[in-house]
Every structure is written in structure tokens, then in C-alpha cells.
Design a protein around this motif. Sequence first.
Motif, PDB file in Angstrom:
ATOM      1  N   ARG A 139       0.829  -1.205   0.000  1.00  0.00           N
ATOM      2  CA  ARG A 139       0.000   0.000   0.000  1.00  0.00           C
ATOM      3  C   ARG A 139       0.863   1.256   0.000  1.00  0.00           C
ATOM      4  NH1 ARG A 139      -4.158   2.125   4.800  1.00  0.00           N
ATOM      5  NH2 ARG A 139      -4.544   4.166   3.829  1.00  0.00           N
ATOM      6  N   VAL A 140       1.903   1.271   0.829  1.00  0.00           N
ATOM      7  CA  VAL A 140       2.781   2.434   0.907  1.00  0.00           C
ATOM      8  C   VAL A 140       3.447   2.691  -0.443  1.00  0.00           C
ATOM      9  CG1 VAL A 140       4.939   3.279   1.914  1.00  0.00           C
ATOM     10  CG2 VAL A 140       3.165   2.304   3.385  1.00  0.00           C
ATOM     11  N   ARG A 142       2.255   1.930  -3.443  1.00  0.00           N
ATOM     12  CA  ARG A 142       1.244   2.475  -4.356  1.00  0.00           C
ATOM     13  C   ARG A 142       1.005   3.951  -4.072  1.00  0.00           C
ATOM     14  NH1 ARG A 142      -1.522  -2.291  -2.930  1.00  0.00           N
ATOM     15  NH2 ARG A 142      -2.984  -1.063  -1.657  1.00  0.00           N
ATOM     16  N   GLU A 143       0.937   4.283  -2.787  1.00  0.00           N
ATOM     17  CA  GLU A 143       0.689   5.677  -2.426  1.00  0.00           C
ATOM     18  C   GLU A 143       1.885   6.569  -2.760  1.00  0.00           C
ATOM     19  OE1 GLU A 143      -2.412   4.470   1.164  1.00  0.00           O
ATOM     20  OE2 GLU A 143      -0.369   5.108   1.648  1.00  0.00           O
ATOM     21  N   SER A 144       3.087   6.028  -2.687  1.00  0.00           N
ATOM     22  CA  SER A 144       4.270   6.794  -3.065  1.00  0.00           C
ATOM     23  C   SER A 144       4.246   7.142  -4.545  1.00  0.00           C
ATOM     24  CB  SER A 144       5.541   6.001  -2.738  1.00  0.00           C
ATOM     25  OG  SER A 144       5.676   5.811  -1.341  1.00  0.00           O
ATOM     26  N   VAL A 147       1.930  10.095  -5.003  1.00  0.00           N
ATOM     27  CA  VAL A 147       2.562  11.349  -4.592  1.00  0.00           C
ATOM     28  C   VAL A 147       3.569  11.815  -5.642  1.00  0.00           C
ATOM     29  CG1 VAL A 147       4.047  12.436  -2.868  1.00  0.00           C
ATOM     30  CG2 VAL A 147       2.178  10.944  -2.145  1.00  0.00           C
ATOM     31  N   GLU A 216      -6.557   9.544   1.632  1.00  0.00           N
ATOM     32  CA  GLU A 216      -6.163   8.976   2.919  1.00  0.00           C
ATOM     33  C   GLU A 216      -5.090   7.931   2.669  1.00  0.00           C
ATOM     34  OE1 GLU A 216      -8.062   7.323   7.110  1.00  0.00           O
ATOM     35  OE2 GLU A 216      -9.372   7.736   5.399  1.00  0.00           O
ATOM     36  N   HIS A 217      -3.895   8.202   3.198  1.00  0.00           N
ATOM     37  CA  HIS A 217      -2.745   7.340   2.996  1.00  0.00           C
ATOM     38  C   HIS A 217      -2.319   6.687   4.307  1.00  0.00           C
ATOM     39  CE1 HIS A 217      -1.330   9.435  -0.983  1.00  0.00           C
ATOM     40  NE2 HIS A 217      -2.380   8.658  -1.138  1.00  0.00           N
ATOM     41  N   SER A 220       0.236   9.175   6.147  1.00  0.00           N
ATOM     42  CA  SER A 220      -0.248  10.555   6.228  1.00  0.00           C
ATOM     43  C   SER A 220      -1.669  10.673   6.738  1.00  0.00           C
ATOM     44  CB  SER A 220      -0.161  11.220   4.850  1.00  0.00           C
ATOM     45  OG  SER A 220       1.122  11.077   4.303  1.00  0.00           O
ATOM     46  N   CYS A 223      -5.285  13.560   4.037  1.00  0.00           N
ATOM     47  CA  CYS A 223      -4.268  14.541   3.660  1.00  0.00           C
ATOM     48  C   CYS A 223      -4.745  15.438   2.527  1.00  0.00           C
ATOM     49  CB  CYS A 223      -2.970  13.834   3.257  1.00  0.00           C
ATOM     50  SG  CYS A 223      -3.178  12.553   1.988  1.00  0.00           S
ATOM     51  N   GLY A 263      -3.967   8.091  10.089  1.00  0.00           N
ATOM     52  CA  GLY A 263      -2.697   7.596   9.587  1.00  0.00           C
ATOM     53  C   GLY A 263      -1.791   7.154  10.716  1.00  0.00           C
TER      54      GLY A 263
END
Length: 291
Positions: A139-140, A142-144, A147, A216-217, A220, A223, A263
Motif C-alpha cells: 500500500r505504501v 502504491r501511495e508513493s 505522490v 487517505e494514505h 499521512s 491529507c 494515519g
Amino acid sequence: MLIRSLICIGILTALSMAFFSQGAGAEVQVRMTPENVGQGEAYLVTVSSSEPLKDVRGEWRGKAFSFYPAESGRSYSAALGIDLDEEPGRYGHLLSLTDEKGHVSQAVFGFEVLKREFPVQRLTLPKGMVTLSSKNLSRVRRESEIVRGIWQSGVKKKLWKREFMVPLEGEVISGFGLRRILNNKPRNPHSGVDLRASAETPVLASSDGVVAFTGEHFFSGKCVYLDHGLEIFTMYFHLSEIRVSQGQQVNLGQVIGTVGSTGRATGPHLHWGVRIGASRVDPFSLVRLFQ
């Protein structure tokens, strides 16, 4: 009107200012504000000419940066930032100036990045609080990627009209650049500041801009990312509520959300961050720059 050859301007640490003459007797002044810039700090490069300029462009390490005009075409400024992990030392910006006849000249403006001391925090925590599960790690990642896409899709013109402000009144509980060592392993430095505030405290936009992203990460929480144009972004993390939507224009001081603890957070507070280009910058240095 303008010089045709490359001019190397020496590093003037004390004055952060340089002058050179143009071919037809006009004079160009290059100034850096503040006079000294350290790791993780924002700064302005201002080019002023006694004769009108059509365009001013800059380059550092092969990457272009943009200037915005002021004072009837005779002064241009660029808001830039030094990443918190930048090596101290001497550097130079390549400046390209275009006169009203389309003639282009170049000059190198030298400056020095000063070393800045950041605090170190050593913590020993249970392994489960430090090492992510494979699910959370995916998940992290994918979220990176999301961003990274935000930085690449920024607005190419200046959107802020006035100064930048602190988004709420609150004590700094975790400062910019803090180096955390968890279980004897260095972690990424803290790239923003954490401000103490009660849950549901309104969070204000630091300046004019457009909402680049809401979501929503994992780290974070809820956000908001604001794009202020010309590669300046502000970030607001761990919100309890988001009160703006992606693509919406916002004004300086407008409520964009409320303080929470979503988060990876141990209690209500606001993580406030600034990014200029590829640089992680101390938010307070950006506020000071436009005071």
C-alpha cells in the motif's frame, strides 16, 4: 543589448549579490534572498535589469526552473529550495536572459549551501511498530507513486498572490529535519514540522493555490496537497476532516480541513510540509521568505 558570451559570476557569500554589464551599457543585478541559504531552506533568486527583459530562465543540475515577472519586465524572481539532504558546498545556477529583440545571453550565478545541524532522536520500539507487513508495504508503495505523480503534474504559473502563512497556531512538537534512529536503524528524516493542536482545530491554507490531491494514505492519514504554482507545494497530514476537493481553487487562510490523528499518528496534531521542485524544505523558511 545583452552580452553574447558566458559570464561566470563569483560566489559572494557575504552579499549574495552580483552585477554585470550588458553589451549596450545596460546593467543586470542578480540577488539571492536570504543572503545565506542552508540545507532544507527556501530562497529567492532575483534578476533585475536597467533595460526591459523579455524572459529569464534558470537551470540547476540540468533541470530548468521558472522565473515570474515583476516591475514592468525589468525584474524577475524564482522561488527555490535546497533539499535537507543536499551536500554543503558551492553551486551555481545557469541563468538565460532574453532581451526584447530575442537575443539570449547566459551567466552563472554562484552561491554556497551552508551546513545545518538537525536533531537526532533514538527510539527502541517493538518490531511490529517499525517493520511493515507485506500488505501495508504494498500500500505504501502504491501511495508513493501517487505522490510522485502530484509533483509531476504541477501548475506551471505562479498562483500565490501574497505571502505564505503558518496553517494554525501551535507549538512545534517535532521539528523539520529530525533524524530518527529506530532500533539502531536510520529512518528518513522528518521532512515537515508537527504542530500541536486539539482535535477539530481548523487548518488553513498557507497561501493561494489549487488543491492538487486529497485522500487517505497509510502514513499521512487524511491529507491535502496544495499546488501554489511553479513547483511549490504545501502538505497537510493526519486530518480528521477534509473540507476541499481536488481541483478546487483556495485562498490564503481558507479552511481546508481539521486537525486529527489519522494515519500513523499517536495523537492529534498537524504535519505541515513544503516541497519546492524536488527539494524538501522547512515550511517556516518559506513563510519568512515572503514576509
